[in-house]
Design a protein around this motif. Structure first.
Motif, short mmCIF file in Angstrom:
data_model
loop_
_atom_site.label_atom_id
_atom_site.label_comp_id
_atom_site.label_asym_id
_atom_site.label_seq_id
_atom_site.Cartn_x
_atom_site.Cartn_y
_atom_site.Cartn_z
N UNK A 1 15.61 -15.34 40.33
CA UNK A 1 15.63 -14.03 39.67
C UNK A 1 16.43 -14.09 38.37
N UNK A 2 17.41 -14.94 38.30
CA UNK A 2 18.24 -15.11 37.12
C UNK A 2 17.40 -15.27 35.86
N UNK A 3 16.30 -15.99 35.96
CA UNK A 3 15.44 -16.25 34.81
C UNK A 3 14.15 -15.44 34.83
N UNK A 4 13.64 -15.16 36.01
CA UNK A 4 12.28 -14.62 36.12
C UNK A 4 12.23 -13.10 36.15
N UNK A 5 13.34 -12.42 36.46
CA UNK A 5 13.31 -10.96 36.56
C UNK A 5 13.50 -10.27 35.22
#
Length: 318
Positions: free
Chosen positions: A107-111
């Protein structure tokens, strides 16, 4: 025989530094490069996150080593069509010396695009569909696809390498290892544990290559090296799925406050003891990995490369 590569950390270094580290790695005797693919660093102290595909273009001119992303998430932030185009161009620039490492992401990169972060089983389904699309595009043929998660209409890659780019799949749990065995050209994981490798091979991976990565912190003062590792990469010690679901570097930092320096000292090889570094890498050799990628935590990259060139790599070769 196990090979040893260097793991370039985009979260901790700018693009020019990464290219220079790649040069030093080749001169030190490392035989391959991994490079991380992030939008954010894990925490603000790491402080960087250049666009990996631009860096790979520079690496193609700077070194003769093979390069692999470790890993790209081709499902949310980067649509599989764009991941395929980036990987194909990278392979052309590197004269076929490129492998695409993929995983289900964090989620750190994809959200960052604002959508909900799917649960792990859904992320694996998305990854499997994405890999199928990418493989079709690598043929250079026109592709249309109407799937559960992705729609592709009349897409064709005109710049493709002579051979399709190998796709290695990263996995940490049993279900992911089975997916990797079913759809991957190779397997990526991080712990020196033979069980996931065996699961990968039983699930269709057979004799395909398996690779691992780890972080160390070389330095003449072990206590100082532990402090450096704890300051920059405490997130490496967070348990379970937590690193995959926290959405920002600030959240990651809050969770990392629970990681004590003693935990880093126990789990990260720090200091300048040759036997300690060699023993850490041998654990991966004994587990059955074909390639092991090492990353040096902190600013003293030249000291690390000198140490590995003169001490550790010769010890492992012997």
């Amino acid at each position: 025989m196990t090979e040893f590569g260097y793991f370039l950390a985009c979260e901790e270094h700018g693009p020019g530094e990464l290219v220079e580290q790649a040069r030093m790695a080749e001169q030190a005797g490392f035989t391959a490069l991994w490079i991380s693919d992030h939008f954010h660093p894990w925490n603000d102290r790491q402080g960087q996150s250049p666009f990996v595909w631009s860096v790979i273009g520079a690496l193609s001119e700077a070194v003769s080593l093979p390069v692999q992303t470790a890993v790209t998430c081709p499902t949310v932030r980067l649509h599989p069509v764009l991941a395929a185009q980036a990987a194909a161009t990278s392979a052309v620039l590197l004269d076929g010396r490129f492998r695409l490492g993929v995983g289900s992401g964090e989620a750190l990169n994809e959200s960052i695009l604002g959508g909900a972060w799917p649960e792990a089983t859904v992320r694996l389904e998305m990854l499997e569909e994405a890999v199928g699309i990418i493989r079709r595009l690598f043929t250079g043929e026109q592709v249309s696809h109407h799937g559960r998660y992705y729609t592709v209409r009349n897409a064709r890659l005109y710049t493709v390498p002579e051979e399709p780019v190998p796709i290695d799949v990263s996995a940490f749990g049993p279900q992911a290892a089975e997916v990797a065995g079913r759809i991957g050209d190779g397997f990526i994981t991080m712990e020196p544990d033979p069980e996931p490798i065996e699961r990968f091979r039983r699930s269709g991976g057979g004799a395909k290559p398996v690779a691992a990565g780890l972080k160390v912190c070389w330095g003449p003062d072990r206590d100082e090296a532990v402090r450096t590792a704890h300051r920059l990469w405490p997130n490496e010690q967070l348990p379970g799925e937590l690193p995959q679901i926290l959405p920002t570097p600030q959240h990651m930092d809050q969770a990392s406050q629970l990681v004590a320096p003693d935990r880093v000292a126990e789990n990260v090889t720090c200091g300048g003891d040759v036997d300690a570094h060699a023993s850490t890498l041998r654990a991966y050799v004994d587990a059955g990995f074909d390639t092991v990628y090492v990353n040096q935590i902190g600013p003293d990259q030249q000291g690390f490369f000198d140490f590995y060139r003169t001490k550790v790599l010769p010890e492992l070769a012997g």
